[in-house]
Design an enzyme around this catalytic site. Structure first.
Site, PDB file in Angstrom:
ATOM      1  CG  ASP A  52      -2.010  -1.065   1.215  1.00 23.30           C
ATOM      2  OD1 ASP A  52      -2.076  -1.538   0.200  1.00 23.30           O
ATOM      3  OD2 ASP A  52      -2.564  -1.536   2.292  1.00 23.30           O
ATOM      4  NE  ARG A  53       0.472   8.208  -2.328  1.00 26.47           N
ATOM      5  CZ  ARG A  53       0.172   9.087  -2.972  1.00 26.47           C
ATOM      6  NH1 ARG A  53      -1.105   9.014  -3.463  1.00 26.47           N
ATOM      7  NH2 ARG A  53       0.741  10.326  -3.161  1.00 26.47           N
TER       8      ARG A  53
END
Length: 242
Positions: A54-55
């Site tokens: 995830d970012r």
């Protein structure tokens, strides 16, 4: 420059910074920096992502150096034939190691998944976790004059979307910095008193059998400055090596 933490003629791994997207996405049209393109430019050749982070999550991110190797390696990642180790800081104290077996309904994106079925049953999701350290700080976020936090290690046995963040939320120990499944008051405490503006979730180690050579591979990713600062202040130095 990305920190390259493993490379051979078939695979390459980097320590992904928090806040950086793995690849270009129409979901964030204004972003200009991506791990995939940055790494390609850095080493002068195309790379092929084998999994994602995830970012806001940092840590080990592995790419194949050819489409052929990607085809060989992908089944390893899809079927979870590897050991992933994450570290996180969560609200409250966790006293004992345990395994959480709590199925999760698939999280759908409002735009990207607008045509997906919304009535799918919950899918199996299993996470092993154990406490490594704890701290009580002299700042209040509610009715108590102090706040408690724990450093934990997690090993997901399945790979559901946002599994670790959702599992810790389910246990009422949300991960600090999680703006979706976390606690806004706790997140604000870390921003205000510790200058920590990131999700405190780090993919610290990945173990697997090399898809081409058959050798055992272990890749570790170091912790960034935000983590190191907290380790120093909370007396947690060396605990992630246990």
């Amino acid at each position: 420059m990305l920190e390259i933490i493993y490379q051979d003629e078939f695979l390459i791994a980097v320590n992904k910074p928090a806040g950086m997207l793995v690849h270009r996405s129409w979901l964030d049209k204004h972003e200009t920096r991506f791990v995939m393109q940055t790494l390609r430019d850095q080493i002068g050749q195309h790379v092929f992502p084998l999994h994602r982070l995830d970012r806001p999550t940092s840590g080990v991110l592995v790419f194949a150096l050819s489409s052929e190797v990607a085809a060989q390696a992908m089944p390893l990642f899809v079927s979870h034939q590897m050991e992933k180790t994450y570290h996180a800081v969560v609200r409250g104290w966790i006293e004992e190691a345990a395994v959480l077996d709590y199925p999760l309904v698939e999280e759908l994106d409002k735009i990207a998944d607008k045509h997906a079925k919304t009535d799918k049953p919950a899918q199996p999701a299993v996470t092993a976790y154990r406490p490594l350290g704890k701290v009580e700080v002299p700042y209040s976020t509610g009715r108590f004059p102090t706040s408690r936090f724990a450093l934990i290690e997690m090993k997901p046995q399945t790979g559901r979307k946002h599994q670790l963040r959702r599992h810790m939320h389910h246990l009422s120990h949300p991960i600090i910095g999680d703006t979706t499944h976390g606690d806004g008051k706790q997140n604000r405490l870390f921003r205000t008193h510790y200058d920590c503006h990131r999700l405190l979730l780090h993919a610290s180690c990945l173990r697997f059998v090399h898809p081409v050579t058959g050798a055992a591979v272990m890749i570790r990713a170091s912790f960034d400055q935000s983590w190191q600062q907290l380790f120093d202040q909370f007396g947690w130095c060396g605990l992630t090596d246990q």
